[in-house]
Design an enzyme around this catalytic site. Structure first.
Site, PDB file in Angstrom:
ATOM      1  N   ASP A   1       9.651   4.685   3.144  1.00 18.23           N
ATOM      2  CA  ASP A   1       8.539   3.907   3.910  1.00 18.23           C
ATOM      3  C   ASP A   1       8.999   3.068   5.070  1.00 18.23           C
ATOM      4  O   ASP A   1      10.149   2.681   5.040  1.00 18.23           O
ATOM      5  CB  ASP A   1       7.886   3.146   2.909  1.00 18.23           C
TER       6      ASP A   1
HETATM    7  N1  URA Z   1       8.932   4.525  -3.119  1.00 22.63           N
HETATM    8  C1  URA Z   1       8.273   3.945  -2.394  1.00 22.63           C
HETATM    9  O1  URA Z   1       7.011   3.322  -2.746  1.00 22.63           O
HETATM   10  N2  URA Z   1       8.515   3.718  -1.200  1.00 22.63           N
HETATM   11  C2  URA Z   1       9.775   4.370  -0.721  1.00 22.63           C
HETATM   12  O2  URA Z   1      10.305   4.386   0.426  1.00 22.63           O
HETATM   13  C3  URA Z   1      10.337   5.367  -1.481  1.00 22.63           C
HETATM   14  C4  URA Z   1      10.016   5.169  -2.734  1.00 22.63           C
END
Ligand code: URA
Length: 238
Positions: free
Chosen positions: A104
């Site tokens: 993310d």
């Molecule tokens: N899980 C999440 O919520 N975000 C990420 O970036 C990776 C795994």
């Protein structure tokens, strides 16, 4: 076999037109012979190529480990935000690498980038259950019941039942906790959604391990390095 202008262009020696010009000027040698034709077919793994007297180090694939910073998207192009590829030096971006899976925008930590489509496919395929380890900070007290829920398989907001996952509590206080989560899959926002299903919020998320590789502690956020041959072999053996 590949055209010499394509090989040199992919390695960052200029556009095909520019390669044609340097070939015409007699600046390119293949196996000790000055070449005249920029469309000449050569085997870059076997031939010795020199440009302006300097040996060309041929490689087709590039493998990078980045410590992804906050605020940058895991994509090759974005209309609004800076991408992880924007952080690369032209010596590396010329290979057109792309991120292996996604983190993310606000997640930091270990992100691999490569132009090796086959390896990418294997690493992100749900079939192979590649381990991903995250360090996370949570807004509330994480309890043993949460560890058990992870172990059984958390059910997400869309009714998806996650594979069993390992949750290790590093510190648990009523004002917030520190944990480590090991997943074998990579659904969209998975760690955040797993905790949301248990009524808790992830306030910080960092990936510290991916497919047997630990995040290199020498990499500051936004920095990256090429993987060693040994590390690439580890990934290929998965
Ligand atoms: N899980 C999440 O919520 N975000 C990420 O970036 C990776 C795994």
């Amino acid at each position: 076999m590949e055209r010499i202008d394509k090989i040199l262009s992919n390695l960052g020696y200029g556009s095909r037109k520019e390669i044609k010009t340097i070939v015409k000027k007699g600046m390119v040698e293949v196996d000790g012979e000055t070449i005249k034709d920029s469309s000449m077919q050569v085997d870059p793994e076997k031939c010795k190529i020199h440009v302006n007297g300097k040996e060309v180090i041929y490689k087709r694939y590039i493998y990078l480990m980045m410590n992804k910073p906050d605020g940058v998207v895991s994509a090759t192009y974005d209309n609004y935000d800076e991408t992880v590829v924007d952080l690369l030096h032209p010596d590396h971006s010329v290979f057109n690498p792309f991120p292996v899976g996604r983190l993310d925008k606000d997640t930091v930590g270990l992100l691999l980038l490569t132009n090796d489509g086959e390896l990418n496919h294997r690493l992100i395929s749900p079939k192979w259950h590649v381990d991903k380890v995250y360090y996370a900070e949570i807004d509330k007290m994480v309890e043993l019941s949460d560890v058990e829920a992870f172990n059984k398989g958390v059910i997400l907001d869309d009714e998806y039942k996650c594979l069993p996952a390992k949750l290790s509590i590093l510190e648990a206080l009523s004002e917030g906790s520190k944990v480590e989560v090991t997943l074998q899959e990579g659904k969209f926002h998975q760690v955040k959604r797993m905790f949301e299903s248990l009524g808790k919020k992830v306030t910080y998320l960092k990936r510290i391990r991916f497919a047997s590789l630990d995040l290199d502690e020498n990499l500051q956020e936004g920095e990256y390095r090429e993987l060693t041959e040994e590390e690439v072999n580890i990934l290929k053996s998965i």
